[in-house]
Write a protein that holds these residues in place. Structure first.
Motif, PDB file in Angstrom:
ATOM      1  N   ALA A  43       0.825  -1.214   0.000  1.00  0.00           N
ATOM      2  CA  ALA A  43       0.000   0.000   0.000  1.00  0.00           C
ATOM      3  C   ALA A  43       0.856   1.259   0.000  1.00  0.00           C
ATOM      4  O   ALA A  43       0.391   2.323  -0.411  1.00  0.00           O
ATOM      5  CB  ALA A  43      -0.939   0.000   1.208  1.00  0.00           C
ATOM      6  N   SER A  44       2.097   1.131   0.437  1.00  0.00           N
ATOM      7  CA  SER A  44       3.009   2.282   0.457  1.00  0.00           C
ATOM      8  C   SER A  44       3.532   2.613  -0.939  1.00  0.00           C
ATOM      9  O   SER A  44       4.166   3.637  -1.134  1.00  0.00           O
ATOM     10  CB  SER A  44       4.184   2.008   1.398  1.00  0.00           C
ATOM     11  OG  SER A  44       3.712   1.864   2.713  1.00  0.00           O
ATOM     12  N   ARG A  45       3.301   1.726  -1.906  1.00  0.00           N
ATOM     13  CA  ARG A  45       3.671   1.919  -3.307  1.00  0.00           C
ATOM     14  C   ARG A  45       5.171   2.076  -3.540  1.00  0.00           C
ATOM     15  O   ARG A  45       5.611   2.983  -4.243  1.00  0.00           O
ATOM     16  CB  ARG A  45       2.914   3.103  -3.905  1.00  0.00           C
ATOM     17  CG  ARG A  45       1.434   3.150  -3.611  1.00  0.00           C
ATOM     18  CD  ARG A  45       0.487   2.569  -4.568  1.00  0.00           C
ATOM     19  NE  ARG A  45       0.730   3.034  -5.925  1.00  0.00           N
ATOM     20  CZ  ARG A  45       0.467   2.279  -6.963  1.00  0.00           C
ATOM     21  NH1 ARG A  45      -0.003   1.077  -6.784  1.00  0.00           N
ATOM     22  NH2 ARG A  45       0.669   2.709  -8.176  1.00  0.00           N
ATOM     23  N   PRO A  46       5.989   1.174  -2.973  1.00  0.00           N
ATOM     24  CA  PRO A  46       7.426   1.246  -3.230  1.00  0.00           C
ATOM     25  C   PRO A  46       7.736   0.754  -4.644  1.00  0.00           C
ATOM     26  O   PRO A  46       6.877   0.179  -5.317  1.00  0.00           O
ATOM     27  CB  PRO A  46       8.013   0.286  -2.192  1.00  0.00           C
ATOM     28  CG  PRO A  46       6.951  -0.757  -2.059  1.00  0.00           C
ATOM     29  CD  PRO A  46       5.650   0.012  -2.151  1.00  0.00           C
ATOM     30  N   ASP A  47       8.953   0.966  -5.066  1.00  0.00           N
ATOM     31  CA  ASP A  47       9.382   0.478  -6.377  1.00  0.00           C
ATOM     32  C   ASP A  47       9.712  -1.008  -6.324  1.00  0.00           C
ATOM     33  O   ASP A  47       9.532  -1.725  -7.311  1.00  0.00           O
ATOM     34  CB  ASP A  47      10.599   1.278  -6.858  1.00  0.00           C
ATOM     35  CG  ASP A  47      10.244   2.737  -7.029  1.00  0.00           C
ATOM     36  OD1 ASP A  47       9.454   3.047  -7.936  1.00  0.00           O
ATOM     37  OD2 ASP A  47      10.723   3.561  -6.231  1.00  0.00           O
ATOM     38  N   GLU A  48      10.199  -1.462  -5.189  1.00  0.00           N
ATOM     39  CA  GLU A  48      10.555  -2.873  -5.016  1.00  0.00           C
ATOM     40  C   GLU A  48      10.257  -3.295  -3.589  1.00  0.00           C
ATOM     41  O   GLU A  48      10.347  -2.492  -2.664  1.00  0.00           O
ATOM     42  CB  GLU A  48      12.043  -3.095  -5.294  1.00  0.00           C
ATOM     43  CG  GLU A  48      12.440  -2.774  -6.716  1.00  0.00           C
ATOM     44  CD  GLU A  48      13.921  -2.985  -6.971  1.00  0.00           C
ATOM     45  OE1 GLU A  48      14.519  -3.895  -6.353  1.00  0.00           O
ATOM     46  OE2 GLU A  48      14.482  -2.239  -7.777  1.00  0.00           O
ATOM     47  N   VAL A  49       9.919  -4.585  -3.434  1.00  0.00           N
ATOM     48  CA  VAL A  49       9.666  -5.163  -2.115  1.00  0.00           C
ATOM     49  C   VAL A  49      10.526  -6.407  -1.970  1.00  0.00           C
ATOM     50  O   VAL A  49      10.528  -7.272  -2.846  1.00  0.00           O
ATOM     51  CB  VAL A  49       8.182  -5.559  -1.940  1.00  0.00           C
ATOM     52  CG1 VAL A  49       7.962  -6.249  -0.597  1.00  0.00           C
ATOM     53  CG2 VAL A  49       7.282  -4.351  -2.082  1.00  0.00           C
ATOM     54  N   GLU A  50      11.262  -6.474  -0.882  1.00  0.00           N
ATOM     55  CA  GLU A  50      12.020  -7.677  -0.530  1.00  0.00           C
ATOM     56  C   GLU A  50      11.379  -8.236   0.731  1.00  0.00           C
ATOM     57  O   GLU A  50      11.588  -7.715   1.820  1.00  0.00           O
ATOM     58  CB  GLU A  50      13.488  -7.336  -0.295  1.00  0.00           C
ATOM     59  CG  GLU A  50      14.185  -6.841  -1.546  1.00  0.00           C
ATOM     60  CD  GLU A  50      15.640  -6.524  -1.321  1.00  0.00           C
ATOM     61  OE1 GLU A  50      16.200  -6.913  -0.272  1.00  0.00           O
ATOM     62  OE2 GLU A  50      16.222  -5.880  -2.200  1.00  0.00           O
ATOM     63  N   ALA A  51      10.555  -9.267   0.557  1.00  0.00           N
ATOM     64  CA  ALA A  51       9.783  -9.809   1.668  1.00  0.00           C
ATOM     65  C   ALA A  51      10.471 -11.012   2.296  1.00  0.00           C
ATOM     66  O   ALA A  51      11.123 -11.791   1.602  1.00  0.00           O
ATOM     67  CB  ALA A  51       8.392 -10.208   1.193  1.00  0.00           C
ATOM     68  N   ASP A  52      10.285 -11.141   3.610  1.00  0.00           N
ATOM     69  CA  ASP A  52      10.790 -12.313   4.318  1.00  0.00           C
ATOM     70  C   ASP A  52       9.975 -13.553   3.955  1.00  0.00           C
ATOM     71  O   ASP A  52      10.425 -14.664   4.169  1.00  0.00           O
ATOM     72  CB  ASP A  52      10.722 -12.095   5.829  1.00  0.00           C
ATOM     73  CG  ASP A  52      11.701 -11.036   6.312  1.00  0.00           C
ATOM     74  OD1 ASP A  52      12.682 -10.757   5.589  1.00  0.00           O
ATOM     75  OD2 ASP A  52      11.478 -10.481   7.395  1.00  0.00           O
ATOM     76  N   ASN A  53       8.781 -13.334   3.445  1.00  0.00           N
ATOM     77  CA  ASN A  53       7.901 -14.433   3.068  1.00  0.00           C
ATOM     78  C   ASN A  53       7.505 -14.252   1.592  1.00  0.00           C
ATOM     79  O   ASN A  53       6.421 -13.764   1.285  1.00  0.00           O
ATOM     80  CB  ASN A  53       6.664 -14.435   3.973  1.00  0.00           C
ATOM     81  CG  ASN A  53       5.819 -15.672   3.790  1.00  0.00           C
ATOM     82  OD1 ASN A  53       5.843 -16.299   2.737  1.00  0.00           O
ATOM     83  ND2 ASN A  53       5.055 -16.016   4.815  1.00  0.00           N
ATOM     84  N   PRO A  54       8.389 -14.642   0.660  1.00  0.00           N
ATOM     85  CA  PRO A  54       8.116 -14.398  -0.758  1.00  0.00           C
ATOM     86  C   PRO A  54       6.864 -15.105  -1.280  1.00  0.00           C
ATOM     87  O   PRO A  54       6.181 -14.579  -2.152  1.00  0.00           O
ATOM     88  CB  PRO A  54       9.372 -14.883  -1.476  1.00  0.00           C
ATOM     89  CG  PRO A  54      10.146 -15.665  -0.488  1.00  0.00           C
ATOM     90  CD  PRO A  54       9.691 -15.261   0.870  1.00  0.00           C
ATOM     91  N   ARG A  55       6.540 -16.265  -0.751  1.00  0.00           N
ATOM     92  CA  ARG A  55       5.329 -16.961  -1.206  1.00  0.00           C
ATOM     93  C   ARG A  55       4.086 -16.137  -0.897  1.00  0.00           C
ATOM     94  O   ARG A  55       3.194 -16.005  -1.728  1.00  0.00           O
ATOM     95  CB  ARG A  55       5.223 -18.338  -0.565  1.00  0.00           C
ATOM     96  CG  ARG A  55       6.189 -19.320  -1.150  1.00  0.00           C
ATOM     97  CD  ARG A  55       5.959 -20.694  -0.593  1.00  0.00           C
ATOM     98  NE  ARG A  55       6.908 -21.614  -1.204  1.00  0.00           N
ATOM     99  CZ  ARG A  55       7.448 -22.619  -0.582  1.00  0.00           C
ATOM    100  NH1 ARG A  55       7.137 -22.882   0.677  1.00  0.00           N
ATOM    101  NH2 ARG A  55       8.301 -23.407  -1.201  1.00  0.00           N
TER     102      ARG A  55
END
Length: 69
Positions: A43-55
């Motif tokens: 919702a913050s609309r970043p350009d990229e997200v690196e998540a701890d839970n990719p699934r």
């Protein structure tokens, strides 16, 4: 080339991302683990997200119709 700012999930707010974008910066956020947290990051609309839970991230992206690149 635009500059880059990297924000931790617990420090990410839509206003921070919007301000960085207004300054011409790309925004990468990291650390999302729970569905709620990942939704907040998206919702913050970043350009990229690196998540701890990719699934979970991929599942939420599919649900939002954003796809995954």
């Amino acid at each position: 080339h635009a500059g880059l700012v990297v924000l931790a999930a617990d420090k990410t707010e839509p206003t921070h991302v919007a301000q960085a974008h207004a300054e011409g910066l790309r925004v990468v956020v990291f650390g999302g683990r729970s569905g709620r947290n990942i939704k907040h990051l998206l919702a913050s609309r970043p350009d990229e997200v690196e998540a701890d839970n990719p699934r979970r991230l991929l599942r939420l992206l599919r649900q939002q119709g954003a796809g995954a690149n």
